[in-house]
Motif scaffolding. Structure first.
Motif, PDB file in Angstrom:
ATOM      1  N   LEU A 240       0.834  -1.207   0.000  1.00 33.61           N
ATOM      2  CA  LEU A 240       0.000   0.000   0.000  1.00 33.61           C
ATOM      3  C   LEU A 240       0.869   1.257   0.000  1.00 33.61           C
ATOM      4  CD1 LEU A 240      -2.682   1.532   0.291  1.00 33.61           C
ATOM      5  CD2 LEU A 240      -2.505   1.183   2.766  1.00 33.61           C
ATOM      6  N   ALA A 241       1.923   1.264   0.813  1.00 32.56           N
ATOM      7  CA  ALA A 241       2.803   2.430   0.882  1.00 32.56           C
ATOM      8  C   ALA A 241       3.437   2.719  -0.478  1.00 32.56           C
ATOM      9  CB  ALA A 241       3.887   2.207   1.936  1.00 32.56           C
ATOM     10  N   GLU A 242       3.816   1.672  -1.202  1.00 28.97           N
ATOM     11  CA  GLU A 242       4.419   1.881  -2.515  1.00 28.97           C
ATOM     12  C   GLU A 242       3.411   2.480  -3.488  1.00 28.97           C
ATOM     13  OE1 GLU A 242       6.852  -0.539  -5.995  1.00 28.97           O
ATOM     14  OE2 GLU A 242       5.436  -1.586  -4.705  1.00 28.97           O
ATOM     15  N   LEU A 243       2.189   1.967  -3.498  1.00 30.68           N
ATOM     16  CA  LEU A 243       1.166   2.510  -4.390  1.00 30.68           C
ATOM     17  C   LEU A 243       0.852   3.969  -4.053  1.00 30.68           C
ATOM     18  CD1 LEU A 243      -1.353  -0.451  -4.731  1.00 30.68           C
ATOM     19  CD2 LEU A 243       0.035   0.547  -6.539  1.00 30.68           C
ATOM     20  N   GLN A 244       0.657   4.243  -2.777  1.00 30.71           N
ATOM     21  CA  GLN A 244       0.337   5.616  -2.377  1.00 30.71           C
ATOM     22  C   GLN A 244       1.501   6.559  -2.649  1.00 30.71           C
ATOM     23  OE1 GLN A 244      -1.060   5.233   1.717  1.00 30.71           O
ATOM     24  NE2 GLN A 244      -3.169   5.086   1.010  1.00 30.71           N
ATOM     25  N   ASN A 245       2.718   6.060  -2.561  1.00 29.93           N
ATOM     26  CA  ASN A 245       3.870   6.888  -2.880  1.00 29.93           C
ATOM     27  C   ASN A 245       3.896   7.243  -4.364  1.00 29.93           C
ATOM     28  OD1 ASN A 245       6.703   7.923  -1.993  1.00 29.93           O
ATOM     29  ND2 ASN A 245       7.107   6.715  -3.823  1.00 29.93           N
ATOM     30  N   ARG A 246       3.538   6.297  -5.220  1.00 25.55           N
ATOM     31  CA  ARG A 246       3.497   6.587  -6.655  1.00 25.55           C
ATOM     32  C   ARG A 246       2.387   7.589  -6.980  1.00 25.55           C
ATOM     33  NH1 ARG A 246       3.273   1.251 -10.013  1.00 25.55           N
ATOM     34  NH2 ARG A 246       3.710   2.726 -11.708  1.00 25.55           N
ATOM     35  N   ILE A 247       1.272   7.479  -6.271  1.00 26.84           N
ATOM     36  CA  ILE A 247       0.207   8.481  -6.441  1.00 26.84           C
ATOM     37  C   ILE A 247       0.705   9.852  -5.975  1.00 26.84           C
ATOM     38  CG2 ILE A 247      -2.088   9.177  -5.663  1.00 26.84           C
ATOM     39  CD1 ILE A 247      -2.726   6.164  -5.400  1.00 26.84           C
ATOM     40  N   GLY A 248       1.425   9.868  -4.842  1.00 28.71           N
ATOM     41  CA  GLY A 248       1.974  11.121  -4.337  1.00 28.71           C
ATOM     42  C   GLY A 248       2.987  11.737  -5.286  1.00 28.71           C
ATOM     43  N   LEU A 249       3.803  10.914  -5.955  1.00 26.69           N
ATOM     44  CA  LEU A 249       4.761  11.437  -6.932  1.00 26.69           C
ATOM     45  C   LEU A 249       4.033  12.051  -8.124  1.00 26.69           C
ATOM     46  CD1 LEU A 249       7.650  11.789  -7.949  1.00 26.69           C
ATOM     47  CD2 LEU A 249       7.545   9.461  -8.854  1.00 26.69           C
ATOM     48  N   TYR A 250       2.988  11.390  -8.587  1.00 23.47           N
ATOM     49  CA  TYR A 250       2.186  11.925  -9.693  1.00 23.47           C
ATOM     50  C   TYR A 250       1.601  13.285  -9.322  1.00 23.47           C
ATOM     51  CZ  TYR A 250      -1.639  12.054 -13.149  1.00 23.47           C
ATOM     52  OH  TYR A 250      -2.513  12.426 -14.144  1.00 23.47           O
ATOM     53  N   LYS A 251       1.076  13.387  -8.117  1.00 25.88           N
ATOM     54  CA  LYS A 251       0.513  14.660  -7.646  1.00 25.88           C
ATOM     55  C   LYS A 251       1.603  15.718  -7.479  1.00 25.88           C
ATOM     56  CE  LYS A 251      -1.641  16.618  -3.478  1.00 25.88           C
ATOM     57  NZ  LYS A 251      -0.435  17.228  -2.900  1.00 25.88           N
ATOM     58  N   ALA A 252       2.744  15.341  -6.884  1.00 25.23           N
ATOM     59  CA  ALA A 252       3.812  16.303  -6.626  1.00 25.23           C
ATOM     60  C   ALA A 252       4.391  16.860  -7.906  1.00 25.23           C
ATOM     61  CB  ALA A 252       4.917  15.640  -5.799  1.00 25.23           C
ATOM     62  N   LEU A 253       4.339  16.099  -8.996  1.00 27.53           N
ATOM     63  CA  LEU A 253       4.849  16.564 -10.280  1.00 27.53           C
ATOM     64  C   LEU A 253       3.804  17.337 -11.080  1.00 27.53           C
ATOM     65  CD1 LEU A 253       6.895  13.407 -11.327  1.00 27.53           C
ATOM     66  CD2 LEU A 253       7.814  15.619 -10.618  1.00 27.53           C
ATOM     67  N   GLY A 254       2.653  17.601 -10.468  1.00 29.69           N
ATOM     68  CA  GLY A 254       1.620  18.395 -11.123  1.00 29.69           C
ATOM     69  C   GLY A 254       0.665  17.598 -11.960  1.00 29.69           C
ATOM     70  N   GLY A 255       0.671  16.261 -11.810  1.00 30.06           N
ATOM     71  CA  GLY A 255      -0.225  15.435 -12.593  1.00 30.06           C
ATOM     72  C   GLY A 255      -1.634  15.425 -12.024  1.00 30.06           C
TER      73      GLY A 255
END
Length: 474
Positions: free
Chosen positions: A455-470
């Motif tokens: 779960l942490a890995e998936l949420q981290n990838r979502i967070g990276l997408y958001k942090a990059l303006g996606g």
């Protein structure tokens, strides 16, 4: 003579509308990046082909692969109240901008006036009371400021930038909402996985407890072994209750984000597994790319431009201010004579105000405007630093969570073999019941950890997408 005066007034107003005047606002200069030019060493490696689109160019419908999640995101974008407030804030800012922009044009209004006045005899010529009458109809311009020094224009520019900043704030809310819905959805999948694991564990430990109880009644086992088995069974039941509660909390959170009653058909099914295939891969650019990708940074830059415009308006307050008031119409002492020949009337009243002494008000106003610009610069730089940290944190997670996940899964496989062997050894009489219980306890803990790390890995990838303006593009 009257015609010449009227023409002169009209020419003056026309010149005020056509001539741009000067602006005393400082030129906008983007502050230098208060962060390094590159991400921390070793974190930016992506494995994504270089021609791939940047994160902010990947539509959320392409990034998320789960059809149920996509439907929930659409519902949230339609019904979430925070996003609705953000949209209404844009409407409000647009209206305020239009109010401010109206000051750049003269306001024309029609007026009908009538007056009746009685003058006592001791004040009137001739000693007899006099009743005077007057009526007038006309159109006029009231206190239109000639913007020679850009005060009105800079106030209008500041209102425009605040409006643009509000639009960027809505984009930020849009991106944050999508990411939060996705995170909560993935958390629900993990909740269901943990619940299924707890139920299987309770069933296994229940069988073990019943066997120990029977052995105890036969005198083939100790009270200590029985209580150990009972303790592990109750611990699993407590874990099940806790995870059931967490599942309800996550469902409530998802309902609030969506802003509507949740259709159970849209929630993750019992067979939902999530996993890396649920999300698309995204590349990582340079820190400077965040300036164009992140709406919260663009919002802060718009507010900085607004403060520059406010400085221009504050500086203009030191210079003369010219305002025009005029009217054109008819007037008569009798209502019936308003439109008779010769009843035309006009007035033209220019007003020049030159500040001489104001107790330091204008200087203090300029000081406030400059301080506000300093605050805006600091907030702009902080927004960049926060964005840099969010991306760096997500990159650090991407660089380590996959390795942690693989290690935990390998540990889970090893603990499963250990558990099977310990059970066989116990049943064959080669080891104690305590060794079997220890293997059972460790396996359950590692299985829970494997789900949590996934779960942490998936949420981290979502967070990276958001942090990059996606998440903004559709």
């Amino acid at each position: 003579m009257k015609s010449q005066n009227t023409q002169g007034a009209a020419l003056l107003i026309a010149a005020a509308l056509i001539l741009p005047g000067c602006s005393l606002a400082p030129a906008h200069e983007r502050p230098p990046l208060p962060v390094p030019d590159a991400w921390p060493a070793g974190l930016a490696a992506s494995g994504v082909p270089s021609p791939a689109a940047s994160a902010d160019e990947i539509a959320w419908e392409d990034f998320f692969q789960d059809d149920r999640l996509k439907q929930l995101i659409r519902l949230a974008l339609d019904n979430n109240r925070d996003l609705r407030v953000a949209a209404l804030n844009i409407d409000r800012a647009r209206a305020l901008y239009r109010v401010q922009a109206a000051d750049r044009l003269p306001g024309v209004s029609a007026a009908v006036d009538g007056s009746r006045q009685r003058i006592p005899g001791d004040l009137a010529p001739g000693g007899s009371p006099v009743i005077s009458r007057s009526d007038a109809v006309g159109v006029g311009v009231t206190s239109f400021e000639l913007d020679f020094f850009g005060r009105v224009r800079n106030l209008n520019a500041a209102a425009l930038e605040r409006y643009l900043a509000t639009e960027e704030a809505r984009r930020s809310a849009h991106i944050a909402l999508i990411a939060e819905v996705a995170r909560t959805y993935e958390a629900l999948i993990a909740d269901k996985q943990l619940l299924a694991l707890s139920r299987r564990t309770i069933e296994s430990r229940g069988d073990s407890y019943l066997r120990q109880r029977d052995l105890r009644r036969q005198g083939a086992s100790s009270e200590y072994d029985l209580r150990q088995s009972e303790s592990l069974l109750e611990a699993a039941r407590a874990t099940l209750a806790q995870q059931s509660r967490q599942k309800s909390l996550d469902e409530n959170a998802l309902a609030l984000l969506v802003g509507a009653n949740l259709d159970q058909a849209l929630l993750p099914g019992d067979d939902a597994r999530g996993g890396r295939n649920a999300l698309a891969d995204i590349p990582v650019g340079l820190p400077s790319d965040l300036l164009a990708a992140r709406p919260d940074i663009r919002q802060r830059e718009a507010l900085l431009r607004a403060e520059n415009a406010n400085i221009g308006a504050a500086r203009a307050a030191f210079f003369p201010r010219i305002a025009l008031t005029g009217s054109l119409g008819t007037a008569s002492s009798e209502l019936s004579g308003l439109f008779d020949p010769g009843s035309g009337a006009w007035s033209f009243m220019p007003r020049l105000v030159l500040p001489i002494f104001d107790g330091g008000r204008n200087r203090a106003g300029l000081g406030v405007a400059k301080a506000d610009r300093g605050i805006a610069i600091a907030q702009y730089e902080k927004a960049i630093q926060e964005a840099f940290r969010e991306v760096a944190d997500a990159l650090a997670g991407r660089a380590t969570l996959s390795a942690q996940r693989d290690a935990v899964r390998a540990q889970e496989a090893a603990e499963q073999v250990r558990f099977d062997l310990s059970r066989q050894r116990y049943e064959a009489g080669y080891s104690s019941y305590l060794e079997f219980l220890d293997a059972q306890r460790e396996l359950f803990a590692v299985q829970q950890q494997a789900i949590a790390v996934g779960l942490a890995e998936l949420q981290n990838r979502i967070g990276l997408y958001k942090a990059l303006g996606g998440g903004w593009k559709k």
